[in-house]
Design a protein around this motif. Structure first.
Motif, PDB file in Angstrom:
ATOM      1  N   LYS A   2       0.843  -1.055  -0.041  1.00 54.56           N
ATOM      2  CA  LYS A   2      -0.055   0.023  -0.109  1.00 54.56           C
ATOM      3  C   LYS A   2       0.768   1.166  -0.091  1.00 54.56           C
ATOM      4  O   LYS A   2       1.857   1.400   0.685  1.00 54.56           O
ATOM      5  CB  LYS A   2      -0.871  -0.031   1.153  1.00 54.56           C
ATOM      6  N   LYS A   3       0.721   2.096  -0.992  1.00 50.67           N
ATOM      7  CA  LYS A   3       1.521   3.384  -1.176  1.00 50.67           C
ATOM      8  C   LYS A   3       0.888   4.692  -0.178  1.00 50.67           C
ATOM      9  O   LYS A   3      -0.341   4.730  -0.164  1.00 50.67           O
ATOM     10  CB  LYS A   3       1.690   3.432  -2.479  1.00 50.67           C
ATOM     11  N   GLY A   4       1.820   5.355  -0.101  1.00 45.71           N
ATOM     12  CA  GLY A   4       1.364   6.648   0.876  1.00 45.71           C
ATOM     13  C   GLY A   4       2.320   7.706   0.418  1.00 45.71           C
ATOM     14  O   GLY A   4       3.647   7.588   0.147  1.00 45.71           O
ATOM     15  N   VAL A   5       2.124   8.946   1.015  1.00 51.02           N
ATOM     16  CA  VAL A   5       3.114  10.142   0.534  1.00 51.02           C
ATOM     17  C   VAL A   5       3.348  11.029   1.818  1.00 51.02           C
ATOM     18  O   VAL A   5       2.444  11.125   2.606  1.00 51.02           O
ATOM     19  CB  VAL A   5       2.440  11.084  -0.560  1.00 51.02           C
ATOM     20  N   LEU A   6       4.615  11.165   1.706  1.00 50.10           N
ATOM     21  CA  LEU A   6       4.904  12.067   3.350  1.00 50.10           C
ATOM     22  C   LEU A   6       5.611  13.344   2.545  1.00 50.10           C
ATOM     23  O   LEU A   6       6.819  13.330   1.866  1.00 50.10           O
ATOM     24  CB  LEU A   6       6.077  11.434   4.082  1.00 50.10           C
ATOM     25  N   LEU A   7       5.072  14.404   2.697  1.00 47.59           N
ATOM     26  CA  LEU A   7       5.202  15.784   2.376  1.00 47.59           C
ATOM     27  C   LEU A   7       6.412  16.231   3.712  1.00 47.59           C
ATOM     28  O   LEU A   7       5.732  16.280   4.726  1.00 47.59           O
ATOM     29  CB  LEU A   7       4.157  16.565   2.066  1.00 47.59           C
ATOM     30  N   VAL A   8       7.408  16.779   3.419  1.00 45.78           N
ATOM     31  CA  VAL A   8       8.052  17.363   4.506  1.00 45.78           C
ATOM     32  C   VAL A   8       8.661  18.771   4.307  1.00 45.78           C
ATOM     33  O   VAL A   8       9.294  19.033   3.118  1.00 45.78           O
ATOM     34  CB  VAL A   8       9.431  16.611   4.851  1.00 45.78           C
ATOM     35  N   ASN A   9       8.348  19.595   5.086  1.00 49.15           N
ATOM     36  CA  ASN A   9       8.761  20.948   5.011  1.00 49.15           C
ATOM     37  C   ASN A   9       9.754  21.233   6.390  1.00 49.15           C
ATOM     38  O   ASN A   9      10.079  20.404   6.928  1.00 49.15           O
ATOM     39  CB  ASN A   9       7.731  21.938   5.254  1.00 49.15           C
TER      40      ASN A   9
END
Length: 344
Positions: A2-9
């Motif tokens: 299962k894929k997912g996305v982590l946005l990091v600032n």
């Protein structure tokens, strides 16, 4: 899987007070990829000198730009993430490199949704050891330590992606509309010159004098200076901006070591004294407006420019949560989801 996305600032203090700014600055400045000196010296420099005075000064600066909802960078990042979620079927989480809402917390949110394959998206267009690289290293450390079964793919620096240049260029064109500028300044976040040399995999290509930037090299993949100038040239070409009305500079330096030049504050003075009365400033090293754009450029920069003789100053906002930028991120996510392709 299962894929997912982590946005990091980048991250932000919890409040514009010295009490909350101090631990944030401590975590940020004690990062060996930000201040890259031996640990004992870094500890003395940061905790023995910088943190004795900087938190109060920084807190005043944060207070000038703080929104009712909180830190502009955090609020904008959350808005962006929420919009991206609506444009993709994959789980999307947001993490910060420093301060609250950590990378580990973001990965945990994905793990709680049974995600075991993550697309890591450092929200930095350019590669630098003190921004992009430290996000990737920290995310890998947390993944291996706390989520060992999770796989991770990192989105490369997207500074020259044609789709990104179009989105950035369109936002700049909108900002310039109706403004009869004399000059457009692309102001990038500054880094020490030694970071450029440290990031050079060849250990001999980089000269930091402009000559090496025009010679194709594998070193360009990790050369922040080259990538910044490349962004300026690509946007200039896309918008058809005159060569003599565009330049690049670097801001936010620390005293002691040589940092990338020319310095933005010096450029404000130089341009004004050369008769440039109407200046537009863009900050393409950031995708979200923050202290460095809202206070250092939009407030202090305008004051410096006008004190030197300038008349009109316009700061063009970052991409923030523009719909076009959201749509592009969603497209990149979809490409990765379907074909494991990432922007180049």
């Amino acid at each position: 899987m299962k894929k997912g996305v982590l946005l990091v600032n980048l991250g932000s203090p919890d409040s514009p007070t010295a009490k909350d700014v101090k631990p944030y600055l401590d975590e940020f400045l004690m990062d060996g990829r930000v201040i890259d000196v031996p640990p004992l010296l870094r500890n003395l420099l940061v905790r023995g000198i910088i943190l004795q005075t900087r938190p109060k000064k920084s807190a005043k600066a944060y207070a000038k730009i703080w929104w009712e909802e909180g830190s502009p960078l955090i609020v904008i990042s959350e808005r962006f993430a929420d919009k991206v979620k609506k444009h993709t079927e994959l789980p999307v989480a947001l993490g910060m490199r420093y301060g609250s809402g950590s990378i580990k917390e973001g990965l945990q949110q994905l793990a709680d949704q049974n995600v075991d394959e993550v697309l890591l998206v450092p929200l930095y267009p350019h590669y630098a050891m003190s921004s992009y690289e430290t996000v990737v290293v920290k995310a890998m450390e947390d993944q291996q330590k706390y989520f060992p079964k999770m796989r991770m793919t990192t989105m490369p620096a997207f500074y020259r992606s044609p789709d990104y240049i179009k989105v950035l260029g369109d936002s700049i064109a909108e900002g310039l509309e109706g403004f009869a500028y004399d000059h457009v300044l692309f102001s990038y976040h500054g880094i020490p010159e030694r970071h450029i040399r440290k990031s050079d995999p060849t250990k001999f290509h980089c000269k930091i004098d402009g000559s090496c930037c025009s010679i194709n090299s594998v070193a360009h993949h990790t050369c922040y200076r080259h990538q910044c100038y490349d962004t300026t040239e690509l946007v200039k070409a896309y918008l058809g901006l005159p060569d003599d009305k565009v330049s690049s500079s670097f801001q936010s330096r620390l005293a002691g070591d040589p940092w990338l030049k020319p310095y933005t504050d010096y450029e404000f003075e130089r341009l004004a004294k050369e008769g440039k009365t109407k200046l537009a400033v863009i900050t393409p090293a950031f995708v979200s407006d923050c202290l460095e754009t809202l206070e250092e450029i939009a407030m202090e920069g305008e004051e410096e420019f006008k004190e030197a003789g300038g008349e009109e100053f316009k700061h063009i906002p970052c991409l923030n949560d523009r719909d076009q930028w959201v749509a592009l991120m969603a497209k990149w996510i979809k490409d990765w989801q379907d074909k494991a392709m990432l922007p180049v």
